[in-house]
Design a protein around this motif. Structure first.
Motif, PDB file in Angstrom:
ATOM      1  N   LYS A   1       0.837  -1.192   0.000  1.00 38.11           N
ATOM      2  CA  LYS A   1       0.000   0.000   0.000  1.00 38.11           C
ATOM      3  C   LYS A   1       0.876   1.246   0.000  1.00 38.11           C
ATOM      4  N   LEU A   2       0.313   2.325  -0.505  1.00 39.67           N
ATOM      5  CA  LEU A   2       0.974   3.625  -0.442  1.00 39.67           C
ATOM      6  C   LEU A   2       0.104   4.579   0.369  1.00 39.67           C
ATOM      7  N   ALA A   3       0.758   5.408   1.186  1.00 38.90           N
ATOM      8  CA  ALA A   3       0.026   6.416   1.946  1.00 38.90           C
ATOM      9  C   ALA A   3       0.830   7.708   1.981  1.00 38.90           C
ATOM     10  N   LYS A   4       0.105   8.824   1.876  1.00 46.12           N
ATOM     11  CA  LYS A   4       0.685  10.125   2.211  1.00 46.12           C
ATOM     12  C   LYS A   4       0.195  10.473   3.609  1.00 46.12           C
ATOM     13  N   VAL A   5       1.110  10.913   4.439  1.00 46.71           N
ATOM     14  CA  VAL A   5       0.741  11.166   5.831  1.00 46.71           C
ATOM     15  C   VAL A   5       1.256  12.533   6.248  1.00 46.71           C
ATOM     16  N   SER A   6       0.550  13.133   7.202  1.00 51.55           N
ATOM     17  CA  SER A   6       0.939  14.440   7.715  1.00 51.55           C
ATOM     18  C   SER A   6       0.338  14.613   9.096  1.00 51.55           C
ATOM     19  N   GLY A   7       1.160  15.042  10.048  1.00 50.01           N
ATOM     20  CA  GLY A   7       0.676  15.191  11.416  1.00 50.01           C
ATOM     21  C   GLY A   7       0.670  13.854  12.148  1.00 50.01           C
ATOM     22  N   GLU A   8      -0.225  13.725  13.110  1.00 53.45           N
ATOM     23  CA  GLU A   8      -0.250  12.528  13.962  1.00 53.45           C
ATOM     24  C   GLU A   8      -1.378  11.590  13.568  1.00 53.45           C
ATOM     25  N   PHE A   9      -1.072  10.306  13.523  1.00 57.62           N
ATOM     26  CA  PHE A   9      -2.103   9.293  13.357  1.00 57.62           C
ATOM     27  C   PHE A   9      -2.603   8.893  14.743  1.00 57.62           C
ATOM     28  N   VAL A  10      -3.486   7.936  14.787  1.00 58.18           N
ATOM     29  CA  VAL A  10      -4.054   7.468  16.053  1.00 58.18           C
ATOM     30  C   VAL A  10      -3.181   6.333  16.615  1.00 58.18           C
ATOM     31  N   TRP A  11      -3.032   6.269  17.915  1.00 59.70           N
ATOM     32  CA  TRP A  11      -2.361   5.139  18.546  1.00 59.70           C
ATOM     33  C   TRP A  11      -3.140   3.862  18.251  1.00 59.70           C
ATOM     34  N   HIS A  12      -2.435   2.810  17.868  1.00 62.85           N
ATOM     35  CA  HIS A  12      -3.122   1.536  17.602  1.00 62.85           C
ATOM     36  C   HIS A  12      -2.086   0.419  17.560  1.00 62.85           C
ATOM     37  N   ASP A  13      -2.581  -0.789  17.541  1.00 60.61           N
ATOM     38  CA  ASP A  13      -1.695  -1.917  17.253  1.00 60.61           C
ATOM     39  C   ASP A  13      -2.449  -2.890  16.352  1.00 60.61           C
ATOM     40  N   HIS A  14      -1.713  -3.873  15.843  1.00 59.93           N
ATOM     41  CA  HIS A  14      -2.297  -4.940  15.039  1.00 59.93           C
ATOM     42  C   HIS A  14      -1.954  -6.240  15.751  1.00 59.93           C
ATOM     43  N   ALA A  15      -2.972  -6.876  16.314  1.00 60.24           N
ATOM     44  CA  ALA A  15      -2.725  -7.976  17.258  1.00 60.24           C
ATOM     45  C   ALA A  15      -1.892  -9.105  16.652  1.00 60.24           C
ATOM     46  N   ALA A  16      -2.118  -9.391  15.391  1.00 59.22           N
ATOM     47  CA  ALA A  16      -1.477 -10.583  14.814  1.00 59.22           C
ATOM     48  C   ALA A  16      -0.715 -10.267  13.536  1.00 59.22           C
ATOM     49  N   GLU A  17      -0.396  -8.999  13.325  1.00 60.26           N
ATOM     50  CA  GLU A  17       0.161  -8.632  12.021  1.00 60.26           C
ATOM     51  C   GLU A  17       1.342  -7.682  12.183  1.00 60.26           C
ATOM     52  N   ASP A  18       2.489  -8.077  11.647  1.00 61.13           N
ATOM     53  CA  ASP A  18       3.626  -7.177  11.547  1.00 61.13           C
ATOM     54  C   ASP A  18       3.361  -6.195  10.403  1.00 61.13           C
ATOM     55  N   GLU A  19       3.944  -4.994  10.508  1.00 61.12           N
ATOM     56  CA  GLU A  19       3.675  -3.949   9.512  1.00 61.12           C
ATOM     57  C   GLU A  19       4.998  -3.274   9.134  1.00 61.12           C
ATOM     58  N   LEU A  20       5.298  -3.261   7.839  1.00 61.88           N
ATOM     59  CA  LEU A  20       6.523  -2.635   7.357  1.00 61.88           C
ATOM     60  C   LEU A  20       6.221  -1.235   6.821  1.00 61.88           C
ATOM     61  N   PHE A  21       7.077  -0.272   7.185  1.00 64.40           N
ATOM     62  CA  PHE A  21       7.014   1.089   6.674  1.00 64.40           C
ATOM     63  C   PHE A  21       8.303   1.364   5.897  1.00 64.40           C
ATOM     64  N   LEU A  22       8.187   1.792   4.644  1.00 66.06           N
ATOM     65  CA  LEU A  22       9.341   2.183   3.824  1.00 66.06           C
ATOM     66  C   LEU A  22       9.058   3.588   3.300  1.00 66.06           C
ATOM     67  N   VAL A  23       9.938   4.530   3.634  1.00 69.68           N
ATOM     68  CA  VAL A  23       9.685   5.933   3.319  1.00 69.68           C
ATOM     69  C   VAL A  23      10.251   6.295   1.944  1.00 69.68           C
ATOM     70  N   PHE A  24       9.405   6.858   1.097  1.00 70.37           N
ATOM     71  CA  PHE A  24       9.808   7.298  -0.242  1.00 70.37           C
ATOM     72  C   PHE A  24      10.071   8.793  -0.309  1.00 70.37           C
ATOM     73  N   ARG A  25       9.491   9.552   0.622  1.00 70.73           N
ATOM     74  CA  ARG A  25       9.728  10.995   0.618  1.00 70.73           C
ATOM     75  C   ARG A  25       9.468  11.520   2.019  1.00 70.73           C
ATOM     76  N   GLY A  26      10.293  12.463   2.466  1.00 70.95           N
ATOM     77  CA  GLY A  26      10.050  13.089   3.755  1.00 70.95           C
ATOM     78  C   GLY A  26      10.589  12.277   4.925  1.00 70.95           C
ATOM     79  N   THR A  27      10.120  12.625   6.101  1.00 66.37           N
ATOM     80  CA  THR A  27      10.561  11.994   7.344  1.00 66.37           C
ATOM     81  C   THR A  27       9.343  11.492   8.111  1.00 66.37           C
ATOM     82  N   LEU A  28       9.395  10.233   8.500  1.00 62.48           N
ATOM     83  CA  LEU A  28       8.310   9.630   9.279  1.00 62.48           C
ATOM     84  C   LEU A  28       8.835   9.259  10.657  1.00 62.48           C
ATOM     85  N   PHE A  29       8.094   9.636  11.673  1.00 66.61           N
ATOM     86  CA  PHE A  29       8.389   9.182  13.030  1.00 66.61           C
ATOM     87  C   PHE A  29       7.384   8.089  13.403  1.00 66.61           C
ATOM     88  N   ILE A  30       7.863   7.081  14.112  1.00 69.87           N
ATOM     89  CA  ILE A  30       6.948   6.090  14.675  1.00 69.87           C
ATOM     90  C   ILE A  30       7.163   6.099  16.184  1.00 69.87           C
TER      91      ILE A  30
END
Lengths: 122, 122
Positions: A31-60
């Motif tokens: 999937k592709l996402a554009k993000v800005s500001g803060e997302f909501v706190w959450h987890d995925h009980a049974a799923e690992d999630e990979l983030f690969l940044v194509f532009r800008g700076t992402l904090f987790i």
């Protein structure tokens, strides 16, 4: 299926926090996402999630460990069950590729104004 | 786990056709490979395989459909069971991220001089 140009796909949308499906393999969604500001706190009980940044700076942010900073060309895997909050600097934007199971809801079990029930394929 | 800088990982090796493991999620392996020339024809009976090009041009030849050309920033998913042969132009090099199940052998069921039995983690 034709070759997929990732930046061309990013250029098809401008909305934030609404991941778009661009490919699928072995039950995993790319999937592709554009993000800005803060997302909501959450987890995925049974799923690992990979983030690969194509532009800008992402904090987790995490509740139990230091914040991870991802610059363009950097990736991180958030393990299943770990509370996290993706975030950018205020007013900045990041372009992110996500890899996670096709079944993953992007806000986990959390219902939020940003929750989308279906992921658009582009 | 720390943030992973993909280009820094690519700079750790120079050998061709020997994928290196850089991350794992949901039973899937994220691997990096430098490739040059022709690989061996093979398929993966039960495993889809994603190719994402970080540098150079990668061709993927098929026996039953036209060759796919991937430039930097382009990706393609080779469906399970489909015979394919990754290739570059002679003397050129491409840097490729692979995504496939942890169980995938990179030459499928084919035994070849290029077959590696274990994937180094870098």
């Amino acid at each position: 299926m034709a070759a997929i140009n990732v930046l061309e796909k990013f250029n098809r949308f401008d909305d934030h926090w609404t991941p778009k499906l661009i490919a699928e393999l072995n039950g995993q969604a790319v999937k592709l996402a554009k993000v800005s500001g803060e997302f909501v706190w959450h987890d995925h009980a049974a799923e690992d999630e990979l983030f690969l940044v194509f532009r800008g700076t992402l904090f987790i942010d995490f509740k139990d460990r230091p914040t991870i900073t991802l610059q363009t060309g950097e990736l991180y895997v958030v393990p299943r069950g770990v509370q996290h909050r993706p975030r950018t600097n205020p007013g900045e934007e990041a372009w992110v590729m996500l890899l996670e199971p096709m079944t993953t809801a992007h806000t986990g079990a959390v219902r939020h104004a940003l929750t989308q029930d279906a992921c658009e394929r582009i």
